[in-house]
Write a protein that holds these residues in place. Structure first.
Motif, PDB file in Angstrom:
ATOM      1  N   SER A  99     -26.830  -2.885  28.786  1.00  0.00           N
ATOM      2  CA  SER A  99     -25.968  -3.989  29.208  1.00  0.00           C
ATOM      3  C   SER A  99     -24.535  -3.550  29.476  1.00  0.00           C
ATOM      4  CB  SER A  99     -25.992  -5.107  28.165  1.00  0.00           C
ATOM      5  OG  SER A  99     -25.535  -4.618  26.920  1.00  0.00           O
ATOM      6  N   SER A 100     -24.042  -2.575  28.758  1.00  0.00           N
ATOM      7  CA  SER A 100     -22.646  -2.168  28.935  1.00  0.00           C
ATOM      8  C   SER A 100     -22.402  -1.428  30.247  1.00  0.00           C
ATOM      9  CB  SER A 100     -22.196  -1.292  27.767  1.00  0.00           C
ATOM     10  OG  SER A 100     -22.972  -0.111  27.721  1.00  0.00           O
ATOM     11  N   SER A 101     -23.415  -0.697  30.742  1.00  0.00           N
ATOM     12  CA  SER A 101     -23.204   0.138  31.930  1.00  0.00           C
ATOM     13  C   SER A 101     -24.068  -0.246  33.126  1.00  0.00           C
ATOM     14  CB  SER A 101     -23.477   1.600  31.582  1.00  0.00           C
ATOM     15  OG  SER A 101     -24.831   1.745  31.160  1.00  0.00           O
TER      16      SER A 101
END
Length: 168
Positions: A99-101
């Motif tokens: 989700s972060s990248s």
């Protein structure tokens, strides 16, 4: 499939050592740092980065395969649905989206408790690497159809998993 005579090591070794032998026998580019190996492999669809990390204290070999796919924010919901449908097709491992990248990856963890504790056989190394590449190759079109082809996840699965006869 490689012949075992292609390897300099015995038929079992420490997990990262065995993976390094397998990768070197293929002539693939790799970097080794202690209990981690990072490998570059060219598939038929894209370039893959393979990573293996050995956690001796848990006897777990974590294996990751990164197809060169980054998911834009506006396509994440559709890709999450596609990942769910794809994962229903898998016996081992799974796809996930960080989700972060927005990076898509295939992940598999193996408990390594062989005849000699903390060792990996040549057959297990081959299965780990080849099954990850095979699954990435098999499902790469699904993700592309969803991301760039305008297909729903169900349409993408149906289109990508058509059985073909022969070769062109």
């Amino acid at each position: 499939m490689l012949d075992e005579s292609d390897f300099e090591r015995d038929d079992v070794a420490a997990p990262i050592d065995m993976l390094e032998s397998y990768v070197a026998a293929h002539g693939w580019s790799y970097e080794r740092q202690d209990e981690e190996i990072i490998v570059e492999v060219k598939g038929s669809w894209t370039q893959y980065e393979l990573r293996a990390l050995w956690r001796e204290e848990d006897s777990v070999l974590q294996f990751l395969a990164f197809p060169d796919i980054r998911v834009p924010d506006d396509r994440r919901a559709a890709l999450y649905e596609a990942i769910g449908l794809v994962n229903e097709q898998l016996w081992i491992g799974h796809f996930e989206l960080w989700s972060s990248s927005g990076i898509l990856l295939y992940r598999h963890a193996a408990l390594v408790d062989g005849a000699e504790e903390g060792t990996l056989s040549l057959a297990a190394a081959e299965l780990l690497i080849e099954s990850a590449i095979d699954e990435c190759e098999r499902f790469y079109p699904v993700f592309q159809f969803v991301l760039w082809g305008g297909k729903t996840p169900r349409e993408a699965i149906a289109a990508a998993l058509i059985e073909t006869q022969g070769e062109a």
